[in-house]
Design a protein around this motif. Structure first.
Motif, PDB file in Angstrom:
ATOM      1  N   LEU A  55       0.822  -1.218   0.000  1.00 31.43           N
ATOM      2  CA  LEU A  55       0.000   0.000   0.000  1.00 31.43           C
ATOM      3  C   LEU A  55       0.852   1.263   0.000  1.00 31.43           C
ATOM      4  O   LEU A  55       0.486   2.260  -0.632  1.00 31.43           O
ATOM      5  N   GLU A  56       1.979   1.227   0.690  1.00 34.08           N
ATOM      6  CA  GLU A  56       2.890   2.373   0.670  1.00 34.08           C
ATOM      7  C   GLU A  56       3.299   2.690  -0.773  1.00 34.08           C
ATOM      8  O   GLU A  56       3.342   3.858  -1.182  1.00 34.08           O
ATOM      9  N   ALA A  57       3.578   1.659  -1.543  1.00 33.73           N
ATOM     10  CA  ALA A  57       3.955   1.841  -2.941  1.00 33.73           C
ATOM     11  C   ALA A  57       2.761   2.306  -3.770  1.00 33.73           C
ATOM     12  O   ALA A  57       2.876   3.225  -4.584  1.00 33.73           O
ATOM     13  N   VAL A  58       1.615   1.698  -3.562  1.00 34.53           N
ATOM     14  CA  VAL A  58       0.414   2.026  -4.334  1.00 34.53           C
ATOM     15  C   VAL A  58      -0.003   3.480  -4.097  1.00 34.53           C
ATOM     16  O   VAL A  58      -0.391   4.186  -5.032  1.00 34.53           O
ATOM     17  N   GLU A  59       0.093   3.924  -2.864  1.00 31.91           N
ATOM     18  CA  GLU A  59      -0.349   5.279  -2.519  1.00 31.91           C
ATOM     19  C   GLU A  59       0.478   6.363  -3.202  1.00 31.91           C
ATOM     20  O   GLU A  59       0.034   7.511  -3.297  1.00 31.91           O
ATOM     21  N   ALA A  60       1.639   6.024  -3.705  1.00 32.99           N
ATOM     22  CA  ALA A  60       2.465   7.001  -4.424  1.00 32.99           C
ATOM     23  C   ALA A  60       1.983   7.207  -5.863  1.00 32.99           C
ATOM     24  O   ALA A  60       2.431   8.143  -6.524  1.00 32.99           O
ATOM     25  N   HIS A  61       1.091   6.353  -6.326  1.00 29.50           N
ATOM     26  CA  HIS A  61       0.591   6.442  -7.693  1.00 29.50           C
ATOM     27  C   HIS A  61      -0.649   7.326  -7.747  1.00 29.50           C
ATOM     28  O   HIS A  61      -1.564   7.164  -6.937  1.00 29.50           O
ATOM     29  N   PRO A  62      -0.693   8.254  -8.715  1.00 28.06           N
ATOM     30  CA  PRO A  62      -1.897   9.066  -8.864  1.00 28.06           C
ATOM     31  C   PRO A  62      -3.028   8.235  -9.468  1.00 28.06           C
ATOM     32  O   PRO A  62      -2.787   7.170 -10.049  1.00 28.06           O
ATOM     33  N   GLY A 108     -10.256   0.571  -0.899  1.00 30.63           N
ATOM     34  CA  GLY A 108      -9.551   1.454   0.028  1.00 30.63           C
ATOM     35  C   GLY A 108      -8.243   2.035  -0.479  1.00 30.63           C
ATOM     36  O   GLY A 108      -7.472   2.590   0.291  1.00 30.63           O
ATOM     37  N   HIS A 109      -7.977   1.901  -1.768  1.00 30.36           N
ATOM     38  CA  HIS A 109      -6.754   2.469  -2.363  1.00 30.36           C
ATOM     39  C   HIS A 109      -6.995   2.714  -3.837  1.00 30.36           C
ATOM     40  O   HIS A 109      -7.988   2.240  -4.402  1.00 30.36           O
ATOM     41  N   VAL A 110      -6.084   3.452  -4.470  1.00 28.44           N
ATOM     42  CA  VAL A 110      -6.248   3.759  -5.891  1.00 28.44           C
ATOM     43  C   VAL A 110      -6.172   2.485  -6.732  1.00 28.44           C
ATOM     44  O   VAL A 110      -5.530   1.510  -6.338  1.00 28.44           O
ATOM     45  N   PHE A 111      -6.827   2.544  -7.869  1.00 23.77           N
ATOM     46  CA  PHE A 111      -6.781   1.460  -8.840  1.00 23.77           C
ATOM     47  C   PHE A 111      -5.407   1.486  -9.496  1.00 23.77           C
ATOM     48  O   PHE A 111      -4.999   2.492 -10.063  1.00 23.77           O
ATOM     49  N   ASP A 135     -11.212  -9.515  -1.941  1.00 29.95           N
ATOM     50  CA  ASP A 135     -10.024  -8.806  -1.465  1.00 29.95           C
ATOM     51  C   ASP A 135      -8.733  -9.576  -1.738  1.00 29.95           C
ATOM     52  O   ASP A 135      -7.736  -8.991  -2.177  1.00 29.95           O
ATOM     53  N   GLU A 136      -8.733 -10.865  -1.495  1.00 27.82           N
ATOM     54  CA  GLU A 136      -7.522 -11.661  -1.684  1.00 27.82           C
ATOM     55  C   GLU A 136      -7.089 -11.693  -3.150  1.00 27.82           C
ATOM     56  O   GLU A 136      -5.908 -11.518  -3.472  1.00 27.82           O
TER      57      GLU A 136
END
Length: 162
Positions: A55-62, A108-111, A135-136
């Motif tokens: 998620l840390e990595a995903v959250e950096a993506h617009p 709960g996070h960006v696509f 989710d899995e």
């Protein structure tokens, strides 16, 4: 190239994947003989990340359709990667905005998708399909898409001579 591969540091790698744990794990594997060696270290590190690290990595993506506006390397790469998925069609853009909203509400996070070379229609089809994932299953898809993006960016990093 060998000199570049031996001097990669955490800051260089964070432009490829914003997970600090991943970057530290890859740096710890230096030196790399070639890009394939670097990608193998990356793949190994990505495979063992805990979900919060992913998620840390995903959250950096617009969000797709909302290109990054920074001047840094990662923002420039992100804009380039989203280029094919951009569309002047208002209806397609509206569908993408709505799909992003529904996806974020659901998961709960960006696509996240490796959009390089994909037209907006293919991105929308994947988004709609993935909304039906549990989710899995979706976490596995996100990891796979992240790995594709990271591999592309590692190639760009090496080609850029850091």
């Amino acid at each position: 190239m060998a000199a570049i591969l031996s001097t990669l540091d955490t800051a260089d790698l964070l432009a490829c994947c914003a997970s600090g744990r991943w970057a530290d794990a890859v740096v710890a594997k230096r030196p790399f003989d070639d890009l394939d060696d670097l990608v193998a270290a990356s793949t190994e590190a990505l495979a063992v990340l805990d979900w919060p690290d992913v998620l840390e990595a995903v959250e950096a993506h617009p969000r797709l359709g909302e290109p990054a506006d920074g001047e840094d390397r990662e923002s420039a790469w992100s804009r380039q990667e989203q280029l094919a998925a951009a569309s002047p069609d208002e209806a397609l853009r509206a569908d993408l905005v709505e799909g992003n909203r529904r996806y974020e509400e659901r998961f709960g996070h960006v696509f996240l998708i490796c959009a390089t070379g994909l037209p907006v229609e293919a991105v929308l089809a994947a988004l709609r399909h993935r909304l039906g994932n549990d989710d899995e299953t979706e976490r596995a898809v996100v990891r796979d898409e992240l790995a594709k993006i990271v591999e592309l960016r590692l190639g760009k990093l090496v080609d850029s001579d850091v």
